[in-house]
Write a protein that holds these residues in place. Structure first.
Motif, PDB file in Angstrom:
ATOM      1  N   ASN A   1      37.709 -28.121 -17.153  1.00 33.65           N
ATOM      2  CA  ASN A   1      38.863 -28.946 -17.348  1.00 33.65           C
ATOM      3  C   ASN A   1      38.096 -30.318 -18.149  1.00 33.65           C
ATOM      4  N   ASP A   2      38.703 -30.481 -19.035  1.00 30.80           N
ATOM      5  CA  ASP A   2      37.894 -31.162 -20.120  1.00 30.80           C
ATOM      6  C   ASP A   2      38.564 -32.837 -19.303  1.00 30.80           C
ATOM      7  N   LEU A   3      39.592 -32.703 -18.964  1.00 34.37           N
ATOM      8  CA  LEU A   3      40.123 -34.643 -18.266  1.00 34.37           C
ATOM      9  C   LEU A   3      38.439 -34.850 -17.218  1.00 34.37           C
ATOM     10  N   HIS A   4      38.502 -36.386 -17.215  1.00 38.96           N
ATOM     11  CA  HIS A   4      37.154 -36.887 -16.290  1.00 38.96           C
ATOM     12  C   HIS A   4      38.516 -37.027 -14.571  1.00 38.96           C
ATOM     13  N   VAL A   5      38.446 -35.673 -13.840  1.00 40.97           N
ATOM     14  CA  VAL A   5      39.726 -36.197 -12.822  1.00 40.97           C
ATOM     15  C   VAL A   5      38.322 -37.160 -11.576  1.00 40.97           C
TER      16      VAL A   5
END
Length: 318
Positions: free
Chosen positions: A128-132
């Motif tokens: 996932n490229d999102l910074h979760v």
């Protein structure tokens, strides 16, 4: 902790039948044991021991309470031993979150050897490229490009993030090789849009002195997926500035050519980082994965200060 200590004194008194012996077992004095038992009795509103000048006798209520307390203390001890073992031994489920390109192109090459060395570790890999939020999402370690500023986390730098200006041989054959900044203005350019900020990845090109400067160029095509960007470049749709981990395979197999030596953006927080929750004791499964990842990267010429791109010499000759 005071309640647990009192319960330990209570059980020691049950086993020995004496405040004096219980005090010796708990490494304290008889008056401290006596006061701890009295506090327990006050909290429970029960008499746990019948006291006389000659003996100390546990009551029926005290005996029932002791049986339950003994089980709870034993269960607590067993859990603590289990947790210490799991923290010392590399085992259990390791939850990894990785940026998409890095996960596909680097981790996928590393994980089989890691699992072979540590068969008791099971992987859960999230791409996932999102910074979760890795704490809220129960993630053990995340691999991210760019630094995440969060006081709850530790960010360990794996490498800088170097870029290479790439083109396919077919594109250069059809459109010619750009030699100056002005040349690039007449070429097709594939741009990358950062998902977190929706901004376009900056482009750096050399000036007449060979120094890389920020350039404003029109992007003919734009994508927010790194591998799509590389594939578009391979397909002769334009020129692209690719991070080292995305360009590596295509340069090695000749699908892409590098027009210039590597470029390292001036941003201080640019790089590839391993990010994990701040804690007093790092679980063994996380520790061995970090060590394995760092060692593997070093074998291919990458460390906190350099990447393989710094020594890449197969540059297009103008």
């Amino acid at each position: 902790m005071d309640k647990l200590r009192a319960l330990e004194m209570f059980l020691a008194t049950c086993d020995s039948g004496s405040f004096a012996y219980a005090a010796k077992a708990c490494k304290t004095d008889p008056s401290t044991v006596s006061k701890a038992i009295s506090r327990l009795e006050a909290q429970l509103n029960l008499t746990l021991f019948q006291r006389s000048t000659r003996q100390l006798r546990i009551t029926d209520s005290g005996l029932h309470y002791a049986n339950t307390v003994r089980k709870l203390v034993q269960e607590l001890s067993d859990v603590e031993k289990e947790l210490r073992h799991s923290n010392d031994a590399p085992s259990g489920t390791l939850r990894i979150s990785s940026a998409a390109c890095y996960g596909h192109l680097y981790l996928s090459q590393i994980l089989p050897a890691f699992c072979k060395r540590y068969p008791d570790i099971k992987l859960e890999l999230e791409i996932n490229d999102l910074h979760v939020d890795i704490i809220d999402n129960n993630i053990d370690i995340a691999i991210r490009t760019g630094f995440v500023k969060d006081s709850r986390l530790i960010a360990r730098k794996l490498s800088p993030m170097d870029f290479l200006t790439c083109s396919s041989p077919l594109y250069l054959k059809e459109h010619g090789t750009p030699r100056t900044y002005q040349d690039f203005e007449h070429h097709r350019w594939i741009g990358f849009r950062i998902k977190e900020t929706h901004q376009l990845q900056p482009i750096y090109l050399p000036n007449e002195h060979g120094e890389f400067e920020l350039c404003e160029l029109n992007r003919t095509h734009i994508t927010d997926d790194g591998e799509s960007m590389a594939n578009m470049c391979v397909s002769a749709m334009g020129i692209a500035q690719l991070p080292h981990f995305l360009a590596k395979q295509h340069l090695e197999n000749g699908a892409l050519l590098s027009l210039y030596p590597h470029i390292r953006p001036p941003q201080i927080d640019s790089g590839v980082f391993a990010i994990y929750p701040k804690r007093e004791y790092l679980p063994a499964k996380v520790r061995v994965f970090l060590d394995f990842l760092i060692t593997t990267l070093e074998q291919q010429g990458e460390s906190t200060q350099q990447t393989w791109a710094q020594h890449y010499e197969n540059i297009v000759k103008f």
